[in-house]
Design a protein around this motif. Sequence first.
Motif, PDB file in Angstrom:
ATOM      1  N   SER A   1      28.089 -18.369  -2.749  1.00 16.21           N
ATOM      2  CA  SER A   1      27.932 -18.443  -1.538  1.00 16.21           C
ATOM      3  C   SER A   1      27.501 -18.657  -0.817  1.00 16.21           C
ATOM      4  O   SER A   1      27.516 -18.749   0.320  1.00 16.21           O
ATOM      5  CB  SER A   1      29.177 -17.167  -0.540  1.00 16.21           C
TER       6      SER A   1
ATOM      7  N   PHE B   1      25.993 -21.913   3.675  1.00 10.22           N
ATOM      8  CA  PHE B   1      26.795 -20.327   3.383  1.00 10.22           C
ATOM      9  C   PHE B   1      27.753 -21.624   2.366  1.00 10.22           C
ATOM     10  O   PHE B   1      28.368 -22.287   4.044  1.00 10.22           O
ATOM     11  CB  PHE B   1      27.626 -20.262   4.074  1.00 10.22           C
ATOM     12  N   THR B   2      29.047 -21.057   1.816  1.00  9.48           N
ATOM     13  CA  THR B   2      29.343 -21.936   1.092  1.00  9.48           C
ATOM     14  C   THR B   2      30.531 -20.873   0.982  1.00  9.48           C
ATOM     15  O   THR B   2      30.837 -20.178   0.775  1.00  9.48           O
ATOM     16  CB  THR B   2      29.433 -22.643  -0.461  1.00  9.48           C
ATOM     17  N   GLU B   3      31.646 -21.266   1.182  1.00  5.86           N
ATOM     18  CA  GLU B   3      33.056 -20.464   0.281  1.00  5.86           C
ATOM     19  C   GLU B   3      33.457 -21.222  -1.086  1.00  5.86           C
ATOM     20  O   GLU B   3      33.156 -22.068  -1.230  1.00  5.86           O
ATOM     21  CB  GLU B   3      34.630 -21.516   1.216  1.00  5.86           C
ATOM     22  N   PRO B   4      33.750 -19.843  -1.501  1.00  3.61           N
ATOM     23  CA  PRO B   4      33.577 -19.489  -3.247  1.00  3.61           C
ATOM     24  C   PRO B   4      34.698 -20.512  -3.878  1.00  3.61           C
ATOM     25  O   PRO B   4      36.189 -20.121  -2.395  1.00  3.61           O
ATOM     26  CB  PRO B   4      33.917 -18.234  -3.062  1.00  3.61           C
ATOM     27  N   ALA B   5      34.404 -21.293  -4.568  1.00  2.84           N
ATOM     28  CA  ALA B   5      35.950 -22.305  -5.361  1.00  2.84           C
ATOM     29  C   ALA B   5      36.715 -21.280  -5.863  1.00  2.84           C
ATOM     30  O   ALA B   5      36.635 -20.269  -6.559  1.00  2.84           O
ATOM     31  CB  ALA B   5      35.209 -23.028  -6.756  1.00  2.84           C
ATOM     32  N   GLU B   6      38.347 -21.834  -5.315  1.00  2.00           N
ATOM     33  CA  GLU B   6      39.565 -20.884  -6.056  1.00  2.00           C
ATOM     34  C   GLU B   6      39.619 -21.745  -7.640  1.00  2.00           C
ATOM     35  O   GLU B   6      39.385 -22.243  -7.828  1.00  2.00           O
ATOM     36  CB  GLU B   6      39.708 -21.322  -5.168  1.00  2.00           C
TER      37      GLU B   6
END
Length: 137
Positions: free
Chosen positions: A90, A131-136
């Motif tokens: 993230s 900052f990144t959103e974690p992959a689902e």
Amino acid sequence: RTNRSRSSSVVFSPPPPSPPPSPPPSPPSPPPSPPPPSPPPSPPPPPPMPSPPPPAAVIRSDPHLVGLHGQRFDFTGVVGRYYSLISDFSIILNAKLDQAYTTGLYMDRESAETYKMRPDGTWITEVGCAFTEPAEP
């Protein structure tokens, strides 16, 4: 005969004075008022502020780094290049390194020119953070 008369005298006394009339009964006195309530106790003083936590990671100078667990390390990269310092699910932290200079005299070996500053390693001159959103899954 001599008439003597008996004189009897009856003395009438006035009746004894009657006692003065008693005053009317006074109203009952109110019950005593309770004492004022005592002020509430003062609150305890607040606890002292905790000291700030030590930094989690530090980068300074020509790059000297302190990692998340307190480990220390240095690195010298190539001038003008970008390096990934942190790459996780993230967060991504990149840095650009440029030429570092120190004080003192420097003579360029090729041109024999003398400079007041001399190149000495690299410095971090730019930092980028994403900052990144974690992959689902």
